[in-house]
Design a protein around this motif. Structure first.
Motif, mmCIF file in Angstrom:
data_model
loop_
_atom_site.group_PDB
_atom_site.id
_atom_site.type_symbol
_atom_site.label_atom_id
_atom_site.label_comp_id
_atom_site.label_asym_id
_atom_site.label_seq_id
_atom_site.Cartn_x
_atom_site.Cartn_y
_atom_site.Cartn_z
ATOM 1 N N HIS A 136 13.356 10.179 -0.372
ATOM 2 C CA HIS A 136 12.297 10.213 0.286
ATOM 3 C C HIS A 136 12.108 9.157 1.301
ATOM 4 N N ALA A 137 11.240 9.457 1.980
ATOM 5 C CA ALA A 137 10.704 8.267 3.083
ATOM 6 C C ALA A 137 9.209 8.473 3.256
ATOM 7 N N LEU A 138 8.472 7.328 3.595
ATOM 8 C CA LEU A 138 6.971 7.649 4.146
ATOM 9 C C LEU A 138 6.777 6.983 5.392
ATOM 10 N N VAL A 139 6.014 7.664 6.003
ATOM 11 C CA VAL A 139 5.295 6.981 7.483
ATOM 12 C C VAL A 139 4.006 6.969 7.097
ATOM 13 N N ALA A 140 3.403 6.034 8.037
ATOM 14 C CA ALA A 140 1.938 5.930 8.063
ATOM 15 C C ALA A 140 1.289 6.563 9.172
ATOM 16 N N VAL A 141 -0.005 7.337 9.071
ATOM 17 C CA VAL A 141 -0.601 7.882 10.239
ATOM 18 C C VAL A 141 -1.553 7.290 10.597
ATOM 19 N N TYR A 142 -2.622 6.837 9.405
ATOM 20 C CA TYR A 142 -3.616 5.754 9.822
ATOM 21 C C TYR A 142 -3.390 4.710 8.963
ATOM 22 N N GLY A 143 -3.826 3.313 9.360
ATOM 23 C CA GLY A 143 -3.871 2.346 8.597
ATOM 24 C C GLY A 143 -2.311 1.766 7.946
ATOM 25 N N GLN A 144 -2.542 0.789 7.231
ATOM 26 C CA GLN A 144 -1.268 -0.028 6.638
ATOM 27 C C GLN A 144 -1.237 0.380 5.138
ATOM 28 N N ALA A 145 0.003 0.298 4.374
ATOM 29 C CA ALA A 145 0.175 0.471 3.143
ATOM 30 C C ALA A 145 1.175 -0.694 2.915
ATOM 31 N N GLU A 146 1.194 -1.015 1.646
ATOM 32 C CA GLU A 146 2.282 -2.019 1.139
ATOM 33 C C GLU A 146 2.972 -1.272 -0.140
ATOM 34 N N VAL A 147 4.376 -1.348 -0.090
ATOM 35 C CA VAL A 147 5.344 -0.766 -0.872
ATOM 36 C C VAL A 147 5.872 -1.936 -1.623
ATOM 37 N N THR A 148 6.145 -2.256 -2.793
ATOM 38 C CA THR A 148 6.994 -3.209 -3.470
ATOM 39 C C THR A 148 8.345 -2.887 -3.454
ATOM 40 N N ALA A 149 9.138 -3.734 -2.634
ATOM 41 C CA ALA A 149 10.601 -3.649 -2.930
ATOM 42 C C ALA A 149 11.323 -3.099 -4.147
ATOM 43 N N GLU A 150 12.312 -2.498 -4.151
ATOM 44 C CA GLU A 150 12.912 -1.652 -5.429
ATOM 45 C C GLU A 150 13.565 -3.074 -6.207
ATOM 46 N N ASP A 151 13.907 -4.068 -5.557
ATOM 47 C CA ASP A 151 14.479 -5.016 -6.421
ATOM 48 C C ASP A 151 13.316 -6.215 -6.797
ATOM 49 N N GLY A 152 11.817 -5.834 -6.675
ATOM 50 C CA GLY A 152 10.832 -6.595 -6.980
ATOM 51 C C GLY A 152 10.550 -7.825 -6.021
ATOM 52 N N ALA A 153 11.425 -7.755 -5.110
ATOM 53 C CA ALA A 153 11.381 -9.004 -4.149
ATOM 54 C C ALA A 153 10.198 -9.046 -2.823
ATOM 55 N N GLY A 154 9.033 -8.828 -3.367
ATOM 56 C CA GLY A 154 8.141 -8.879 -2.138
ATOM 57 C C GLY A 154 7.669 -7.556 -1.828
ATOM 58 N N ALA A 155 6.821 -7.351 -0.904
ATOM 59 C CA ALA A 155 6.253 -6.196 -0.433
ATOM 60 C C ALA A 155 6.641 -5.862 0.940
ATOM 61 N N VAL A 156 6.866 -4.507 1.255
ATOM 62 C CA VAL A 156 6.962 -4.196 2.752
ATOM 63 C C VAL A 156 5.901 -3.309 3.178
ATOM 64 N N VAL A 157 5.585 -3.908 4.417
ATOM 65 C CA VAL A 157 4.334 -3.557 5.052
ATOM 66 C C VAL A 157 4.583 -2.113 5.928
ATOM 67 N N LEU A 158 4.030 -1.217 5.744
ATOM 68 C CA LEU A 158 4.306 0.240 6.622
ATOM 69 C C LEU A 158 3.270 0.483 7.371
ATOM 70 N N ASP A 159 3.356 0.612 8.829
ATOM 71 C CA ASP A 159 2.357 1.117 9.574
ATOM 72 C C ASP A 159 2.999 2.316 10.482
#
Ligand code: MN
Length: 329
Positions: A214-237
């Motif tokens: 799977h993959a995600l793209v942002a159309v409007y706004g920003q989202a946060e996804v926690t990394a799979e190893d639990g090490a922080g969040a990735v910000v998707l725009d």
């Protein structure tokens, strides 16, 4: 060299397997389309090291921009085009006789099989706000040599996204299947394409098929996804694609200010593909053959309804042989 030898040569350079969950942020690049189109798009797929996500092989965001779109008749092979509009009305005409307006809320799905041609014009004579996603789905061997088709679906199923915090989200199942709920659109491989709407302040669970990537793209706004190893969040725009890998039953997504995302995924595709211009194939030779057929005005691509002789000529082929794109991530 025999045909068998050629196939062996292709088979020896195997792709990296998609293995396990990932949280890898990849940049979308700005691509000027030039010519009469005079627009630019953000291309999130293919990526140099990631040609496919499931059967998804191409993702362009065109907009938001003020433009008068005028894409003259051009051909496709080996794919389905998925147009998911956000702003603006576009007239789609094709060689199976479709002449429809494409607008927000409706999925437009064109299946090329071995050959189709189509045009896309803004409705009206002035520049107008335009914004849409256009994605391509690679057709499997069992379907890519078949006939062309077009479908439009204005009624698509919704799936609730359970909240861990705040209000629940919702998903529109555009293509394929999400959480056992299927889009009415015709697909040829196990796949999902879904619009996800995350309310402001919410954290929601998005159910995923564990065997798929799977993959995600942002159309409007920003989202946060926690990394799979639990090490922080990735910000998707809107400038990135977030590759999630395989072996996830869900992805947890937060959005402090609210976001609209698009989820793409599916069973890892059966084969590596050769992509050039508007063609998806398996060998250099079949791309050359399709190009020659288009340039010759061959019956293979039909005639776009209600058009004269206007058409986009194929660009020259590169001096090198076209090769299959391989996953390197
Ligand atoms: Mn096209």
């Amino acid at each position: 060299m025999t045909r068998l030898d050629a196939d062996d040569a292709v088979a020896t350079e195997t792709s990296v397997e998609c293995a396990g969950p990932r949280t890898l942020l990849l940049e979308a690049r700005e691509v000027p389309l030039g010519g009469v189109r005079a627009m630019s798009v953000h291309r999130a797929l293919p990526q140099r090291d990631l040609p496919l996500v499931g059967a998804w092989c191409f993702l362009d965001r065109f907009g938001p921009q003020e433009t008068r779109m005028r894409v003259e008749p051009h051909p496709h092979i080996g794919l389905q085009t998925v147009t998911w509009p956000y702003l603006g009305d576009v007239r789609h005409r094709d060689s199976v006789g479709s002449d429809v307006v494409v607008r927000r809320g409706a999925l437009n799905l064109m299946t090329s099989g071995a050959g189709i041609s189509h045009s896309e014009y803004s409705v009206g004579t002035d520049a107008a706000p335009l914004d849409a996603l256009q994605l391509w789905v690679a057709l499997p061997e069992s379907r890519r040599h078949g006939g062309p088709a077009f479908e439009q679906h204005a009624v698509l199923p919704e799936v609730g996204l359970p909240a861990l915090a705040g209000a629940p989200g919702e998903a529109t199942v555009v293509l394929g299947e999400l959480a056992g709920v299927a889009s009415p659109a015709t697909v040829y491989t196990p796949i999902v394409g879904a619009e996800l709407r995350i309310p402001a302040g919410a954290t929601v669970r998005v159910p995923l098929e564990s065997a798929w990537e799977h993959a995600l793209v942002a159309v409007y706004g920003q989202a946060e996804v926690t990394a799979e190893d639990g090490a922080g969040a990735v910000v998707l725009d809107a400038a990135h694609l977030l590759y999630l890998g395989t072996h996830r039953d869900e992805v947890v997504v937060s959005s402090p200010a609210g976001a609209t995302l698009f989820l793409l995924g599916g069973e890892p595709f059966e084969d590596d593909v050769v992509m050039w211009w508007n063609f998806v194939g398996r060998t250099h030779e079949e791309i050359v053959e399709a190009r020659e057929a288009w340039e010759a005005g061959a019956e293979r691509f039909g005639r776009v309804v209600d058009h004269g002789d206007e058409r986009i000529p194929a660009p020259p082929l590169p001096a090198v042989r076209l090769t299959r794109r391989r996953r390197r991530l």
